[in-house]
Design a protein around this motif. Structure first.
Motif, mmCIF file in Angstrom:
data_model
loop_
_atom_site.group_PDB
_atom_site.id
_atom_site.type_symbol
_atom_site.label_atom_id
_atom_site.label_comp_id
_atom_site.label_asym_id
_atom_site.label_seq_id
_atom_site.Cartn_x
_atom_site.Cartn_y
_atom_site.Cartn_z
ATOM 1 N N ALA A 191 0.832 -1.200 0.000
ATOM 2 C CA ALA A 191 0.000 0.000 0.000
ATOM 3 C C ALA A 191 0.864 1.247 0.000
ATOM 4 C CB ALA A 191 -0.913 -0.011 1.232
ATOM 5 N N THR A 192 0.559 2.169 -0.912
ATOM 6 C CA THR A 192 1.326 3.410 -0.965
ATOM 7 C C THR A 192 0.476 4.621 -0.608
ATOM 8 O OG1 THR A 192 0.820 3.593 -3.316
ATOM 9 C CG2 THR A 192 2.906 2.557 -2.724
ATOM 10 N N GLY A 193 -0.718 4.374 -0.093
ATOM 11 C CA GLY A 193 -1.591 5.489 0.256
ATOM 12 C C GLY A 193 -1.309 6.008 1.653
ATOM 13 N N ASP A 194 -1.932 7.151 1.966
ATOM 14 C CA ASP A 194 -1.846 7.683 3.322
ATOM 15 C C ASP A 194 -2.869 7.001 4.207
ATOM 16 O OD1 ASP A 194 -1.827 10.310 1.237
ATOM 17 O OD2 ASP A 194 -0.085 10.069 2.544
ATOM 18 N N PHE A 195 -3.915 6.504 3.552
ATOM 19 C CA PHE A 195 -4.989 5.845 4.278
ATOM 20 C C PHE A 195 -5.239 4.477 3.660
ATOM 21 C CE2 PHE A 195 -6.314 9.348 6.852
ATOM 22 C CZ PHE A 195 -5.977 10.473 6.103
ATOM 23 N N VAL A 196 -5.743 3.569 4.473
ATOM 24 C CA VAL A 196 -6.064 2.230 3.994
ATOM 25 C C VAL A 196 -7.520 1.936 4.296
ATOM 26 C CG1 VAL A 196 -5.556 -0.225 4.211
ATOM 27 C CG2 VAL A 196 -3.711 1.438 4.383
ATOM 28 N N VAL A 197 -8.250 1.475 3.267
ATOM 29 C CA VAL A 197 -9.636 1.059 3.467
ATOM 30 C C VAL A 197 -9.681 -0.454 3.369
ATOM 31 C CG1 VAL A 197 -11.966 1.125 2.512
ATOM 32 C CG2 VAL A 197 -10.547 3.168 2.447
ATOM 33 N N ILE A 198 -10.365 -1.089 4.292
ATOM 34 C CA ILE A 198 -10.582 -2.521 4.142
ATOM 35 C C ILE A 198 -12.072 -2.769 3.933
ATOM 36 C CG2 ILE A 198 -8.577 -3.154 5.503
ATOM 37 C CD1 ILE A 198 -10.548 -3.897 7.761
ATOM 38 N N MET A 199 -12.376 -3.677 3.022
ATOM 39 C CA MET A 199 -13.777 -3.991 2.776
ATOM 40 C C MET A 199 -13.894 -5.409 2.251
ATOM 41 S SD MET A 199 -14.302 -1.440 -0.495
ATOM 42 C CE MET A 199 -15.992 -1.879 -0.821
ATOM 43 N N ASP A 200 -15.114 -5.945 2.312
ATOM 44 C CA ASP A 200 -15.355 -7.303 1.835
ATOM 45 C C ASP A 200 -15.599 -7.304 0.336
ATOM 46 O OD1 ASP A 200 -17.255 -8.521 4.712
ATOM 47 O OD2 ASP A 200 -15.116 -8.166 4.368
ATOM 48 N N ALA A 201 -15.326 -8.456 -0.285
ATOM 49 C CA ALA A 201 -15.464 -8.544 -1.737
ATOM 50 C C ALA A 201 -16.828 -9.052 -2.174
ATOM 51 C CB ALA A 201 -14.389 -9.477 -2.291
ATOM 52 N N ASP A 202 -17.700 -9.410 -1.242
ATOM 53 C CA ASP A 202 -18.940 -10.070 -1.657
ATOM 54 C C ASP A 202 -20.097 -9.110 -1.873
ATOM 55 O OD1 ASP A 202 -19.867 -11.290 1.692
ATOM 56 O OD2 ASP A 202 -19.398 -9.307 0.880
ATOM 57 N N LEU A 203 -19.812 -7.843 -2.020
ATOM 58 C CA LEU A 203 -20.812 -6.796 -2.273
ATOM 59 C C LEU A 203 -21.724 -6.518 -1.086
ATOM 60 C CD1 LEU A 203 -21.872 -7.388 -5.982
ATOM 61 C CD2 LEU A 203 -20.556 -5.506 -5.042
ATOM 62 N N SER A 204 -21.381 -7.041 0.112
ATOM 63 C CA SER A 204 -22.149 -6.650 1.291
ATOM 64 C C SER A 204 -21.759 -5.228 1.686
ATOM 65 C CB SER A 204 -21.906 -7.627 2.437
ATOM 66 O OG SER A 204 -20.530 -7.775 2.675
ATOM 67 N N HIS A 205 -20.527 -4.837 1.343
ATOM 68 C CA HIS A 205 -20.089 -3.464 1.558
ATOM 69 C C HIS A 205 -20.160 -2.737 0.231
ATOM 70 C CE1 HIS A 205 -17.491 -5.178 5.043
ATOM 71 N NE2 HIS A 205 -18.694 -4.866 5.461
#
Lengths: 120, 246
Positions: free
Chosen positions: B95-109
């Motif tokens: 990751a080269t961002g200042d922020f990191v987002v984590i999310m699920d891949a199943d489209l629930s998010h």
């Protein structure tokens, strides 16, 4: 000793102990494990209860039952919170519909741009 | 005068979105499309951590890279299914961002909430912004009464025991400052959703500022994966572990 003198003593001892414990807790709370915080709280409450027992303002039989009342009311409070939360549980049926639209839109765009959108 | 200052001094932040995948061939394509749709003026990268999916998820990601650019979509795969926590750690390395987002891949998010996460963070300078399903503007779709009851009961228990400071403990749709994520993740050892709980509780104990935004959660896999007795036992064990070690 007269009743009013003993009441004073109980209140003072209980409050004093609680205050000491609370400032101790907040002083070390960054390094203190959460379970220790809870145990300290229980110790403070127990100290107050024991003081009540010794001072015997409330008849001893009632005082002995106080912990049971406490646990039962805690349980009732918990059940109440679960019930209220269940009744107020936020649902979003519209979102499922919107999601289906998004999926269709995405599939159309992607298949038109060289991405395979079969799901097997 | 204030406007001028805002424009001149405004710092452009970069956001790294880490999405662990396993057999999400179709969903990953849709998610990427939606992210690009909703983050038009944002500098971001998507890091897909695929655990050797047999359904060809990685091929789809390569096609997406052709479409959107290899600098915007990073495929950092692993040989086999190794777990969520390690997937985040693996993704973080790239990751080269200042922020990191984590999310699920199943489209629930749904990626449409990403702007609200970013906005909340910029407004409050929070270290962590977590999505909550249990507030008025949030919500869940696809759960039956039993599931809602379990969820609510688990939540009340966790709130009473842990005093976590957030309303949704097991949620995994979150925005972290990169340094904060690195710090918190290094001290977490649990697996599964207890891992998500551990992250947020440890962050809370360390004094990081945590803000919440409402999100909606559409559960399309509920029918296939039930919440059985073993999950409940795992959850209770996780609670006791967190009670004693945080």
């Amino acid at each position: 000793m007269e009743l009013w003198k003993r009441f004073d003593l109980v209140m003072f001892t209980g409050t004093y102990n609680t205050a000491i414990l609370k400032s101790y807790i907040s002083f070390v709370s960054r390094t203190m494990k959460h379970v220790v915080k809870i145990l300290s709280l229980l110790v403070a409450v127990s100290a107050f209860w024991i003081a009540l027992l010794q001072a015997a303002i409330i008849p001893r039989s009632h005082t002995w039952l106080l912990p049971i009342y406490f646990v039962v009311s805690l349980g009732c409070y918990g059940l109440l919170m679960v019930g209220i939360g269940l009744m107020q549980f936020p649902t979003c049926p519209r979102e499922a519909v919107l999601l289906q639209h998004d999926i269709t839109e995405a599939k159309d765009f992607l298949s038109a741009n060289g991405v395979d959108v079969r799901s097997d | 005068m204030a406007d001028e200052k805002e424009n001149i001094g405004e710092k452009k932040y970069k956001y790294s979105i880490i999405i662990p995948t396993y057999n999400e061939r179709l969903n990953i394509a849709i998610i990427v499309y939606l992210i690009f749709n909703h983050l038009r003026d944002v500098d971001f990268e998507i890091i897909v951590v695929d655990d050797g999916s047999p359904d060809g998820t990685q091929d789809i990601v390569k096609q997406l890279q052709q479409l959107y650019g290899e600098d915007r979509i990073l495929l950092r795969a692993r040989a086999k299914k190794l777990g969520l926590g390690t997937a985040y750690i693996h993704g973080l390395k790239y990751a080269t961002g200042d922020f990191v987002v984590i999310m699920d891949a199943d489209l629930s998010h749904h990626p449409k909430y990403l702007p609200s996460f970013i906005k909340k963070q910029l407004e409050t300078d929070a270290s962590i912004v977590t999505g909550t399903r249990y507030v008025k503007d949030g919500g869940v779709h696809g759960w039956n009464l039993m599931r809602k009851l379990t969820s609510r009961g688990a939540n009340v228990l966790a709130q009473t025991l842990l005093w976590p400071g957030v309303s949704d403990l097991t949620g995994s749709f979150r925005l972290y400052k990169k340094l904060v994520l690195e710090d918190v993740i290094s001290s977490c050892v649990s697996k599964g959703y207890v891992f998500q709980m551990e992250m947020i509780v440890r962050a809370s104990r360390k004094g990081y500022q945590i803000e919440e935004v409402p999100i909606t959660f559409v559960d399309r896999v509920f029918g296939t994966s039930k919440l059985g007795g073993s999950e409940i036992v795992e959850y209770l064990k996780g609670l006791v572990y967190l009670l004693l070690t945080t």
